[in-house]
Design an enzyme around this catalytic site. Structure first.
Site, mmCIF file in Angstrom:
data_model
loop_
_atom_site.group_PDB
_atom_site.id
_atom_site.type_symbol
_atom_site.label_atom_id
_atom_site.label_comp_id
_atom_site.label_asym_id
_atom_site.label_seq_id
_atom_site.Cartn_x
_atom_site.Cartn_y
_atom_site.Cartn_z
ATOM 1 N N ASP A 63 6.401 12.145 -7.436
ATOM 2 C CA ASP A 63 5.828 12.227 -6.079
ATOM 3 C C ASP A 63 6.785 12.978 -5.144
ATOM 4 O O ASP A 63 6.369 13.869 -4.398
ATOM 5 C CB ASP A 63 5.578 10.795 -5.565
ATOM 6 C CG ASP A 63 5.019 10.777 -4.160
ATOM 7 O OD1 ASP A 63 3.796 10.937 -3.996
ATOM 8 O OD2 ASP A 63 5.814 10.610 -3.207
ATOM 9 N N GLY A 114 0.801 -1.225 0.000
ATOM 10 C CA GLY A 114 0.000 0.000 0.000
ATOM 11 C C GLY A 114 0.831 1.271 0.000
ATOM 12 O O GLY A 114 0.324 2.347 0.301
ATOM 13 N N GLY A 155 2.082 4.229 3.828
ATOM 14 C CA GLY A 155 1.356 3.126 4.455
ATOM 15 C C GLY A 155 0.104 3.648 5.137
ATOM 16 O O GLY A 155 0.008 4.831 5.492
ATOM 17 N N LYS A 157 6.357 16.692 -3.216
ATOM 18 C CA LYS A 157 6.570 16.864 -1.775
ATOM 19 C C LYS A 157 7.651 17.908 -1.506
ATOM 20 O O LYS A 157 7.532 18.712 -0.579
ATOM 21 C CB LYS A 157 6.947 15.522 -1.152
ATOM 22 C CG LYS A 157 5.794 14.524 -1.154
ATOM 23 C CD LYS A 157 6.296 13.131 -0.814
ATOM 24 C CE LYS A 157 5.165 12.126 -0.689
ATOM 25 N NZ LYS A 157 5.665 10.736 -0.608
ATOM 26 N N GLU A 192 1.794 4.946 -5.269
ATOM 27 C CA GLU A 192 0.687 5.741 -5.791
ATOM 28 C C GLU A 192 -0.156 4.871 -6.725
ATOM 29 O O GLU A 192 0.315 3.837 -7.219
ATOM 30 C CB GLU A 192 1.223 6.939 -6.576
ATOM 31 C CG GLU A 192 1.952 7.945 -5.734
ATOM 32 C CD GLU A 192 1.084 8.530 -4.618
ATOM 33 O OE1 GLU A 192 0.073 9.156 -4.914
ATOM 34 O OE2 GLU A 192 1.430 8.334 -3.448
HETATM 35 P P1 NAP Z 1 -6.066 4.491 -3.348
HETATM 36 O O1 NAP Z 1 -5.816 3.267 -2.544
HETATM 37 O O2 NAP Z 1 -5.916 4.441 -4.822
HETATM 38 O O3 NAP Z 1 -7.570 4.975 -2.981
HETATM 39 C C1 NAP Z 1 -8.244 5.977 -3.685
HETATM 40 C C2 NAP Z 1 -9.708 5.983 -3.247
HETATM 41 O O4 NAP Z 1 -10.372 7.072 -3.862
HETATM 42 C C3 NAP Z 1 -10.498 4.729 -3.641
HETATM 43 O O5 NAP Z 1 -11.417 4.409 -2.631
HETATM 44 C C4 NAP Z 1 -11.238 5.156 -4.912
HETATM 45 O O6 NAP Z 1 -12.487 4.486 -5.090
HETATM 46 C C5 NAP Z 1 -11.467 6.617 -4.636
HETATM 47 N N1 NAP Z 1 -11.514 7.412 -5.854
HETATM 48 C C6 NAP Z 1 -10.456 7.779 -6.628
HETATM 49 N N2 NAP Z 1 -10.850 8.536 -7.669
HETATM 50 C C7 NAP Z 1 -12.203 8.641 -7.544
HETATM 51 C C8 NAP Z 1 -13.212 9.298 -8.306
HETATM 52 N N3 NAP Z 1 -12.910 9.975 -9.422
HETATM 53 N N4 NAP Z 1 -14.488 9.215 -7.878
HETATM 54 C C9 NAP Z 1 -14.802 8.505 -6.752
HETATM 55 N N5 NAP Z 1 -13.889 7.877 -5.989
HETATM 56 C C10 NAP Z 1 -12.610 7.944 -6.390
HETATM 57 O O7 NAP Z 1 -5.149 5.682 -2.845
HETATM 58 P P2 NAP Z 1 -4.387 5.841 -1.427
HETATM 59 O O8 NAP Z 1 -3.116 5.082 -1.453
HETATM 60 O O9 NAP Z 1 -5.355 5.611 -0.336
HETATM 61 O O10 NAP Z 1 -3.968 7.384 -1.501
HETATM 62 C C11 NAP Z 1 -4.936 8.407 -1.342
HETATM 63 C C12 NAP Z 1 -4.236 9.765 -1.250
HETATM 64 O O11 NAP Z 1 -3.344 9.757 -0.127
HETATM 65 C C13 NAP Z 1 -3.347 10.113 -2.461
HETATM 66 O O12 NAP Z 1 -3.384 11.521 -2.644
HETATM 67 C C14 NAP Z 1 -1.949 9.692 -2.010
HETATM 68 O O13 NAP Z 1 -0.930 10.378 -2.672
HETATM 69 C C15 NAP Z 1 -2.014 10.093 -0.550
HETATM 70 N N6 NAP Z 1 -1.089 9.373 0.311
HETATM 71 C C16 NAP Z 1 -1.005 8.024 0.243
HETATM 72 C C17 NAP Z 1 -0.132 7.348 1.086
HETATM 73 C C18 NAP Z 1 0.008 5.855 1.039
HETATM 74 O O14 NAP Z 1 0.897 5.324 1.723
HETATM 75 N N7 NAP Z 1 -0.816 5.134 0.292
HETATM 76 C C19 NAP Z 1 0.651 8.081 1.998
HETATM 77 C C20 NAP Z 1 0.537 9.476 2.048
HETATM 78 C C21 NAP Z 1 -0.346 10.115 1.195
HETATM 79 P P3 NAP Z 1 -12.603 2.877 -5.268
HETATM 80 O O15 NAP Z 1 -12.233 2.306 -3.915
HETATM 81 O O16 NAP Z 1 -14.016 2.588 -5.632
HETATM 82 O O17 NAP Z 1 -11.597 2.526 -6.317
HETATM 83 N N1 HSE Z 2 3.578 6.798 -2.762
HETATM 84 C C1 HSE Z 2 4.029 7.596 -1.679
HETATM 85 C C2 HSE Z 2 5.371 7.084 -1.179
HETATM 86 C C3 HSE Z 2 3.017 7.559 -0.571
HETATM 87 O O1 HSE Z 2 5.732 5.941 -1.528
HETATM 88 O O2 HSE Z 2 6.067 7.792 -0.471
HETATM 89 C C4 HSE Z 2 3.334 8.501 0.570
HETATM 90 O O3 HSE Z 2 3.150 9.827 0.177
#
Ligand code: NAP
Ligand code: HSE
Length: 434
Positions: free
Chosen positions: A204, A190, A305, A208, A193
């Protein structure tokens, strides 16, 4: 009588991060209510596909596919955006702020592209726009730069701020894992991106760095202004040679003030193995800030994460909720008045590692030394590696003294034109002062 009414939350996205936020809002509801003095209530969750299997702790009735309806609900006071991507996330954040909703987001792409405009809108509307989770996952960074370090003249930032690439580089260098295997594991955990090219190609980290540099140098910086190279060109031999020379290879994000200009870059670096950043492994991030008063401070922790990121988002939600509960106005310190220009990468002066495959014959070294010498590039060391009798080639690993990037680029072009050079395998910058 004190106000005990619920503070309503609309969650945009329920993927890796959104699921953890929703779970905590639901399962820790009593504890959060105690901290705020009023209950927090999750009103709805935006997803793309309502039929997907979700966390059983989350009632399906909360799911919606109508973002505007969720944002506009009278009983939603805080919109939490964790859907990712530029659009429609940017439009929904704008729409929420315009409707006097507080916003919490983890979206670095939106903040690095439209941050100052959105902060201005939040100020005009007298609502909060908080984005701690956008950089460094669970590590507090935006808060300290906004407040605790504000009195400093910051001279530099050196950072590992992409968990996915740091995880991949660690697996490649310590276990000899292939790039593809390590990337797949980062996705399964997880960290990556939705489009992992953003991690691997440095976008990314560039977003940042733009967010951190804007705060640290009080100057408006966008992701597009950051010079970037990804990790795809690194090969197993680079890790081996770097190790033999006493270096680790890390994807660094560097911002440095040079008089009235800013040098901003994200690229792989050789970092001396005794330096702290060389020891930051796996999904961990580390950010070193140097200020005139504080000296060097380092922030370290899990940079990606579900749980670490949810920690930062929930912290922002609690701050907003406490402000609502106490009637306090949100504090905005987005003072971006310094207007520094951006130094072109060609002006960079640093050391370089060059890996060159040459024909294994007399006089080769002299020809290469002449190319470098004529451009004023001084050689710190040369090692001949991996002579291959069958193809009559050898690999040279050259470390330079500090040289100007523009001249190193010219030297590489001239080397490629030499009949004795088969390939310039890689050029990696060396960061001695990280
Ligand atoms: P993800 O697992 O891809 O989840 C995205 C969610 O948003 C899903 O539930 C998806 O729906 C929904 N979604 C996306 N586009 C949509 C749309 N057009 N209409 C309706 N729903 C939509 O992403 P994530 O890893 O949780 O990351 C989310 C954000 O947090 C991003 O900006 C990322 O850069 C940031 N972030 C992530 C992490 C990390 O470790 N993952 C860390 C820091 C910041 P469905 O479930 O139906 O597909
Ligand atoms: N994809 C990003 C990373 C999530 O690996 O650092 C945290 O912002």
């Amino acid at each position: 009588m004190s106000d005990t009414s619920e503070i309503g939350i609309g969650l945009l996205g329920m993927g890796v991060v959104g699921s953890e936020v929703a779970r905590n809002l639901l399962l820790k509801a009593d504890r959060l209510a105690q901290q705020v003095g009023r209950p927090l209530r999750l009103r709805g969750i935006l997803v793309r596909d309502k039929s997907r299997r979700r966390d059983p702790a989350v009632p399906p009735a909360l799911l919606t596919t109508d973002p505007e309806d969720l944002v506009a609900r009278q009983d939603v006071h805080v919109v939490v955006e964790v859907m990712g991507g530029l659009r429609p996330a940017y439009d929904l954040i704008r729409s929420a702020l315009s409707q006097d909703k507080h916003v919490v987001t983890a979206n670095k792409e939106v903040m690095a592209t439209h941050g100052p405009e959105l902060v201005r809108l939040a100020e005009e509307q007298e609502v909060s726009l908080l984005y701690e989770a956008s950089v460094g996952g669970g590590i507090p960074l935006i808060g300290p730069l906004h407040k605790d370090l504000l009195a400093n003249e910051v001279s530099s930032l050196h950072a590992i701020i992409n968990g996915t690439t740091n995880y991949i580089l660690t697996r490649m260098s310590q276990e000899g894992a292939s790039f593809q295997t390590a990337l797949r594991q980062a996705q399964e955990l997880g960290y990556a991106e939705a489009n992992p090219a953003n991690d691997v190609e440095g976008a990314d980290a560039a977003y940042k760095l733009a967010i951190l540099a804007s705060l640290a140098f009080h100057s408006q910086v966008t992701g597009a202004q950051v010079y970037r190279e990804g990790i795809a060109r690194l090969s197993a031999v680079d890790f081996r040679y770097a190790q033999e020379l006493g270096y680790a290879i890390k994807l660094l994000a560097i911002a440095r003030r040079e008089d009235t200009a800013l040098s901003l870059r994200v690229h792989p670096c050789l970092v001396p193995e005794e330096h702290l950043l060389a020891k930051v492994d796996g999904v961990f991030n580390a950010i070193e800030v140097e200020g005139d008063l504080v000296g060097k401070v380092v922030f370290h922790g899990q940079g990606a994460g579900a749980k670490p990121t949810a920690s930062a988002i929930l912290g922002d939600i609690l701050e907003v909720a406490c402000n609502i509960a106490s009637g306090r106005k949100p504090a905005h310190t987005g003072n971006l008045k310094d207007g520094l220009s951006i130094l072109p990468i060609e002006e960079l002066v640093t050391q370089y590692y060059l890996r060159v495959t040459v024909s294994d014959s007399a006089g080769v070294l002299a020809k290469i030394a002449t190319v470098l010498g004529d451009l004023g590039i001084s050689i710190a060391s040369v090692i001949q590696k991996a002579a291959d009798a069958a193809s009559q080639t050898a690999e040279l690993v050259i470390m330079t003294h500090p040289a100007k990037e523009a001249y190193v680029r010219q030297a590489v072009q001239q080397m490629k034109a030499l009949d004795v050079v088969r390939e310039v395998g890689n050029v990696i910058r060396v960061e001695q002062q990280a």
